[in-house]
Scaffold this motif. Structure first.
Motif, PDB file in Angstrom:
ATOM      1  N   GLY A  43       8.408   2.364  11.314  1.00 24.15           N
ATOM      2  CA  GLY A  43       9.937   2.109  10.310  1.00 24.15           C
ATOM      3  C   GLY A  43       9.333   2.169   8.955  1.00 24.15           C
ATOM      4  N   SER A  44       8.965   3.906   8.521  1.00 25.84           N
ATOM      5  CA  SER A  44       8.733   4.275   7.888  1.00 25.84           C
ATOM      6  C   SER A  44       9.405   3.724   6.469  1.00 25.84           C
ATOM      7  CB  SER A  44       8.387   5.686   7.714  1.00 25.84           C
ATOM      8  OG  SER A  44       9.287   6.213   7.824  1.00 25.84           O
ATOM      9  N   PHE A  45      10.283   3.624   7.127  1.00 26.86           N
ATOM     10  CA  PHE A  45      11.691   3.333   5.902  1.00 26.86           C
ATOM     11  C   PHE A  45      10.361   1.434   4.977  1.00 26.86           C
ATOM     12  CE2 PHE A  45      13.075   1.504  10.227  1.00 26.86           C
ATOM     13  CZ  PHE A  45      13.544  -0.104   9.518  1.00 26.86           C
ATOM     14  N   LEU A  46      10.145   0.827   5.274  1.00 29.67           N
ATOM     15  CA  LEU A  46       9.388  -0.566   4.952  1.00 29.67           C
ATOM     16  C   LEU A  46       8.355  -0.020   3.996  1.00 29.67           C
ATOM     17  CD1 LEU A  46       9.377  -3.000   8.713  1.00 29.67           C
ATOM     18  CD2 LEU A  46      11.134  -2.099   6.868  1.00 29.67           C
ATOM     19  N   ASP A  47       7.937   1.218   4.012  1.00 28.60           N
ATOM     20  CA  ASP A  47       7.088   1.729   3.383  1.00 28.60           C
ATOM     21  C   ASP A  47       6.733   0.829   1.595  1.00 28.60           C
ATOM     22  OD1 ASP A  47       5.269   2.471   5.470  1.00 28.60           O
ATOM     23  OD2 ASP A  47       5.827   4.725   5.137  1.00 28.60           O
ATOM     24  N   GLY A  48       5.880   0.295   1.001  1.00 34.22           N
ATOM     25  CA  GLY A  48       6.073  -0.465   0.027  1.00 34.22           C
ATOM     26  C   GLY A  48       6.744  -1.547  -0.193  1.00 34.22           C
ATOM     27  N   GLN A  49       7.277  -1.830   1.047  1.00 31.56           N
ATOM     28  CA  GLN A  49       7.625  -2.907   0.678  1.00 31.56           C
ATOM     29  C   GLN A  49       7.489  -4.267   0.850  1.00 31.56           C
ATOM     30  OE1 GLN A  49      12.484  -2.462   0.736  1.00 31.56           O
ATOM     31  NE2 GLN A  49      10.967  -0.354   1.636  1.00 31.56           N
ATOM     32  N   TYR A  50       6.599  -4.107   2.446  1.00 33.82           N
ATOM     33  CA  TYR A  50       6.316  -5.268   3.142  1.00 33.82           C
ATOM     34  C   TYR A  50       4.776  -4.466   3.109  1.00 33.82           C
ATOM     35  CZ  TYR A  50      10.607  -6.770   4.126  1.00 33.82           C
ATOM     36  OH  TYR A  50      11.976  -6.808   4.580  1.00 33.82           O
ATOM     37  N   THR A  51       3.824  -5.928   2.758  1.00 39.03           N
ATOM     38  CA  THR A  51       2.382  -6.130   2.703  1.00 39.03           C
ATOM     39  C   THR A  51       1.631  -5.480   4.383  1.00 39.03           C
ATOM     40  OG1 THR A  51       2.254  -7.672   1.033  1.00 39.03           O
ATOM     41  CG2 THR A  51       0.095  -6.948   2.824  1.00 39.03           C
ATOM     42  N   GLN A  86       3.820   2.003  11.280  1.00 35.07           N
ATOM     43  CA  GLN A  86       4.223   3.018  11.937  1.00 35.07           C
ATOM     44  C   GLN A  86       3.947   2.509  13.788  1.00 35.07           C
ATOM     45  OE1 GLN A  86       5.778   6.221  12.106  1.00 35.07           O
ATOM     46  NE2 GLN A  86       5.387   6.311   9.748  1.00 35.07           N
ATOM     47  N   ARG A  87       3.898   2.642  14.667  1.00 37.26           N
ATOM     48  CA  ARG A  87       4.036   2.354  15.971  1.00 37.26           C
ATOM     49  C   ARG A  87       2.858   1.006  16.352  1.00 37.26           C
ATOM     50  NH1 ARG A  87       5.151   1.507  21.476  1.00 37.26           N
ATOM     51  NH2 ARG A  87       3.529   1.955  22.742  1.00 37.26           N
ATOM     52  N   GLY A  88       2.711   0.435  16.085  1.00 35.30           N
ATOM     53  CA  GLY A  88       1.267  -0.612  16.171  1.00 35.30           C
ATOM     54  C   GLY A  88       0.218  -1.080  15.030  1.00 35.30           C
ATOM     55  N   VAL A  89       1.620  -0.917  13.463  1.00 34.43           N
ATOM     56  CA  VAL A  89       0.925  -1.428  12.461  1.00 34.43           C
ATOM     57  C   VAL A  89       1.381  -2.975  12.592  1.00 34.43           C
ATOM     58  CG1 VAL A  89       1.184  -1.528  10.210  1.00 34.43           C
ATOM     59  CG2 VAL A  89       0.846   1.124  11.674  1.00 34.43           C
ATOM     60  N   SER A 121       0.427  -1.194  -0.522  1.00 35.95           N
ATOM     61  CA  SER A 121       0.270   0.104   0.167  1.00 35.95           C
ATOM     62  C   SER A 121       1.016   1.527  -0.363  1.00 35.95           C
ATOM     63  CB  SER A 121      -0.916  -0.100   1.138  1.00 35.95           C
ATOM     64  OG  SER A 121      -1.568   1.504   1.051  1.00 35.95           O
ATOM     65  N   ASN A 122       0.765   2.244  -1.066  1.00 38.92           N
ATOM     66  CA  ASN A 122       1.116   3.260  -0.908  1.00 38.92           C
ATOM     67  C   ASN A 122       0.491   4.228   0.231  1.00 38.92           C
ATOM     68  OD1 ASN A 122       3.697   2.699  -2.903  1.00 38.92           O
ATOM     69  ND2 ASN A 122       1.772   2.468  -4.701  1.00 38.92           N
ATOM     70  N   GLU A 123      -0.178   4.215   0.618  1.00 38.44           N
ATOM     71  CA  GLU A 123      -1.793   5.554   1.029  1.00 38.44           C
ATOM     72  C   GLU A 123      -0.906   5.040   2.869  1.00 38.44           C
ATOM     73  OE1 GLU A 123      -3.549   3.368  -1.015  1.00 38.44           O
ATOM     74  OE2 GLU A 123      -2.579   4.515  -1.753  1.00 38.44           O
ATOM     75  N   LEU A 124      -0.776   3.601   3.316  1.00 41.67           N
ATOM     76  CA  LEU A 124      -0.335   3.828   5.044  1.00 41.67           C
ATOM     77  C   LEU A 124       1.054   3.596   4.958  1.00 41.67           C
ATOM     78  CD1 LEU A 124      -3.065   0.477   4.929  1.00 41.67           C
ATOM     79  CD2 LEU A 124      -3.569   3.518   5.885  1.00 41.67           C
TER      80      LEU A 124
END
Length: 195
Positions: free
Chosen positions: A148-156, A122-125, A116-119
């Motif tokens: 952990g925003s460096f994971l965005d777009g790389q993990y579901t 962050q804490r609790g995700v 997801s590119n919209e999410l």
């Protein structure tokens, strides 16, 4: 190929981004994954799953929980300020040989990525663990302690903790290489699904 969360390179980037701030998410339409935790941490964690974001992943998680596959699975990898990982139903059962915990999955097929590119992580995700192949998530998942925003777009992303983040915060940390919990890890004693 190992199903361990492929984050060794990203861990260095994490150090600059980690934060313990942040509130629990608001419960959405569900379904909810309800996790009873025992060990150093004791209590209940409720995760609002996001079928609108990751329908195939949520379907697989709920099927595994309904079958009882997650019952008595340990938190095998826990990194202070970063995340707690669990869900290895083939190699992560409490009381068994945990030397391969984190390298397995389930008898169900691996899943195609639903990034997801919209999410943002962050804490609790809650996100799905995978190997270096983006289409290799199966049963393992992790809960973020901080940014952990460096994971965005790389993990579901599959859900958000809506209750029990204090239980997540108390999960026994790993001391082994790459955050592995080498002695008496905390356990998901019972995992159920509620509408």
């Amino acid at each position: 190929m190992s199903r361990k969360l492929a984050l060794a390179a990203a861990f260095a980037a994490f150090a600059a981004l980690a934060t313990s701030a942040g509130a629990q998410a608001t419960d959405g339409p569900g379904p909810n994954l309800v996790i009873e935790v025992a060990g150093v941490a004791n209590g209940t964690v409720v995760i609002d799953l996001l079928p609108d974001v990751a329908p195939k992943h949520v379907e697989q998680i709920t099927a595994l929980a309904t079958e009882g596959a997650y019952d008595n699975v340990v938190f095998h990898r826990v990194i202070e300020g970063f995340m707690a990982q669990t869900g290895d139903v083939s190699n992560g059962k409490a009381g068994g040989d945990l030397s391969m915990a984190g390298m397995g999955g389930s008898s169900k097929p691996d899943l195609p990525a639903e990034f997801s590119n919209e999410l943002s992580f962050q804490r609790g995700v809650v996100g799905m663990a995978r190997s270096q192949d983006p289409n290799s998530a199966n049963s393992q998942f992790f809960i973020m302690f901080g940014d952990g925003s460096f994971l965005d777009g790389q993990y579901t992303i599959v859900g958000n903790v809506v209750s029990g983040m204090e239980v997540v915060d108390a999960i026994k940390r790993g001391t082994g290489s790459n955050g592995e919990v080498t002695d008496a890890p905390d356990v998901m004693t019972k995992v159920t699904v509620q509408p």
